[in-house]
Design a protein around this motif. Structure first.
Motif, PDB file in Angstrom:
ATOM      1  N   PRO A 180      33.068 -84.516  46.046  1.00  0.00           N
ATOM      2  CA  PRO A 180      31.785 -85.261  45.341  1.00  0.00           C
ATOM      3  C   PRO A 180      30.472 -84.890  45.927  1.00  0.00           C
ATOM      4  CG  PRO A 180      33.723 -86.845  45.662  1.00  0.00           C
ATOM      5  CD  PRO A 180      34.064 -85.587  46.451  1.00  0.00           C
ATOM      6  N   SER A 181      30.607 -85.238  47.269  1.00  0.00           N
ATOM      7  CA  SER A 181      29.351 -85.005  48.078  1.00  0.00           C
ATOM      8  C   SER A 181      28.735 -83.330  48.039  1.00  0.00           C
ATOM      9  CB  SER A 181      29.661 -85.169  49.647  1.00  0.00           C
ATOM     10  OG  SER A 181      28.408 -84.768  50.419  1.00  0.00           O
ATOM     11  N   CYS A 182      29.829 -82.414  48.238  1.00  0.00           N
ATOM     12  CA  CYS A 182      29.583 -81.120  47.930  1.00  0.00           C
ATOM     13  C   CYS A 182      28.933 -80.930  46.715  1.00  0.00           C
ATOM     14  CB  CYS A 182      30.746 -80.185  48.356  1.00  0.00           C
ATOM     15  SG  CYS A 182      31.243 -80.166  49.984  1.00  0.00           S
ATOM     16  N   GLY A 240      25.731 -78.960  44.534  1.00  0.00           N
ATOM     17  CA  GLY A 240      25.821 -77.853  43.758  1.00  0.00           C
ATOM     18  C   GLY A 240      26.914 -76.897  44.692  1.00  0.00           C
ATOM     19  N   HIS A 241      27.639 -77.421  45.759  1.00  0.00           N
ATOM     20  CA  HIS A 241      28.543 -76.590  46.361  1.00  0.00           C
ATOM     21  C   HIS A 241      29.819 -77.009  46.069  1.00  0.00           C
ATOM     22  CE1 HIS A 241      25.265 -76.947  49.679  1.00  0.00           C
ATOM     23  NE2 HIS A 241      24.969 -75.953  48.783  1.00  0.00           N
TER      24      HIS A 241
END
Ligand SMILES: [Zn+2]
Length: 326
Positions: free
Chosen positions: A277-279, A283-284
């Motif tokens: 979720p953090s990536c 947009g990663h």
């Protein structure tokens, strides 16, 4: 301690003929995860971070040489067939159970090779030509039932695990990978790593592979004879439930559960993998496999790209509360 050994392309080719069912594979991380201390498996990506790379002969050679450690998949989803089946046991009486199974197989006219592992071992059966994963599984369920050997799952935490773990796969599924034999188990011996061998031959790569090649291979016809009229026991039947489903856990009220927030569809080794979720918020992780959630302990999760728990929780709108001062 250096566990490396010289390995030739010829040995890599012999290994591939015996063990490689499809080009997808996993790699065991050389360094342990900072929180769990475990050496997780991940699916390697190409240099540009996009598609996963396929298993090459050179990677197999590096595995045998001990330069890296790979995990291999049991089922080719194009055919639903497997060249081998492996029975994994790692509990207190694991070795006794595996030897019991090996003896029963011999009575059935099937030679199986026993590989030592950290706790217990892996018992390997090789087929002359790839057989349907479902048929191979039916046979071992039947043997286990006959011998009163427990099979993991269906409410039991101890017991043998059967690879392939699925009866069949969808084209986009991988099933469960098993650590490929004859390489180094990074997590063994308190993380110092250890190379485990088959009992049936001298502890050298060429001797081990020669032993496996000599081992009589099971004919499909023979397997069919063994399972005639038999089916998967109902408690293990996967119809309509192809892949394993996440094991949820009892939580205290208000406790954070990562599986409540992310959807997991794929399993790699001992983890569920999904988009971090953090990536994602940056947009990663377009390929959606940076976040690993332990299958056994779903409270444990980590991001391969290095996002911290704080970052992941913040991205999910459930930030970790700063401890209040008394
Ligand atoms: Zn991340």
């Amino acid at each position: 301690m250096d566990h490396r050994l010289p390995a030739t392309p010829k040995l890599a080719r012999e290994f591939s003929e015996l063990f490689v069912n499809r080009r997808a594979y996993t790699i065991q991380s050389v360094r342990p995860h900072t929180d769990s201390g475990r050496h997780y498996y991940y699916r390697p990506k190409s240099k540009d971070g996009g598609r996963s790379t396929g298993l090459s002969l050179e990677t197999v050679r590096q595995h045998l040489a001990g330069e890296l450690t790979i995990g291999i998949y049991a089922i080719n989803p194009a055919t639903q067939r497997c060249k081998w089946m492996a029975i994994d046991a790692d509990y207190k009486t694991a070795l006794e159970d595996l030897i019991k199974v090996q003896r029963q197989l011999r009575d059935d006219g099937i030679e199986a090779a026993l590989e030592k592992s950290r706790r217990g071992g892996h018992l390997w059966i090789f087929f002359e030509h790839p057989v349907l994963a479902r048929d191979a599984r039916i046979y071992i369920y039947h043997v286990a039932g006959k011998l009163d050997v427990q099979v993991k799952g269906a409410g039991l935490s101890d017991g043998i695990e059967i690879f392939p773990k699925q009866d069949e796969l969808r084209p986009d599924e991988f099933g469960n990978a098993i650590r490929a034999p004859l390489g180094i188990h990074r997590g063994a011996r308190e993380g110092r790593g250890w190379r485990y061998w088959y009992y049936g031959a001298d502890y050298a790569l060429a001797d081990q592979l020669a032993y496996l090649r000599r081992l009589p291979k099971v004919k499909e016809q023979h397997l069919q004879l063994m399972i005639a009229g038999k089916t998967i026991p109902p408690e293990f039947d996967q119809r309509g439930r192809r892949a394993e489903v996440p094991r949820y856990f009892e939580s205290k009220p208000g406790e954070f559960r990562i599986l409540d927030y992310v959807e997991v569809r794929r399993q790699v080794g001992r983890n569920w993998v999904t988009r971090c979720p953090s990536c994602a918020s940056l947009g990663h992780d377009k390929s959606g496999d940076n976040l690993a959630v332990s299958v056994e302990e779903p409270r444990k999760y980590c991001c391969w790209a290095g996002c911290t728990r704080e970052m992941i929780r913040a991205a999910l709108g459930r930030p970790i509360a700063a401890r209040r001062l008394a």
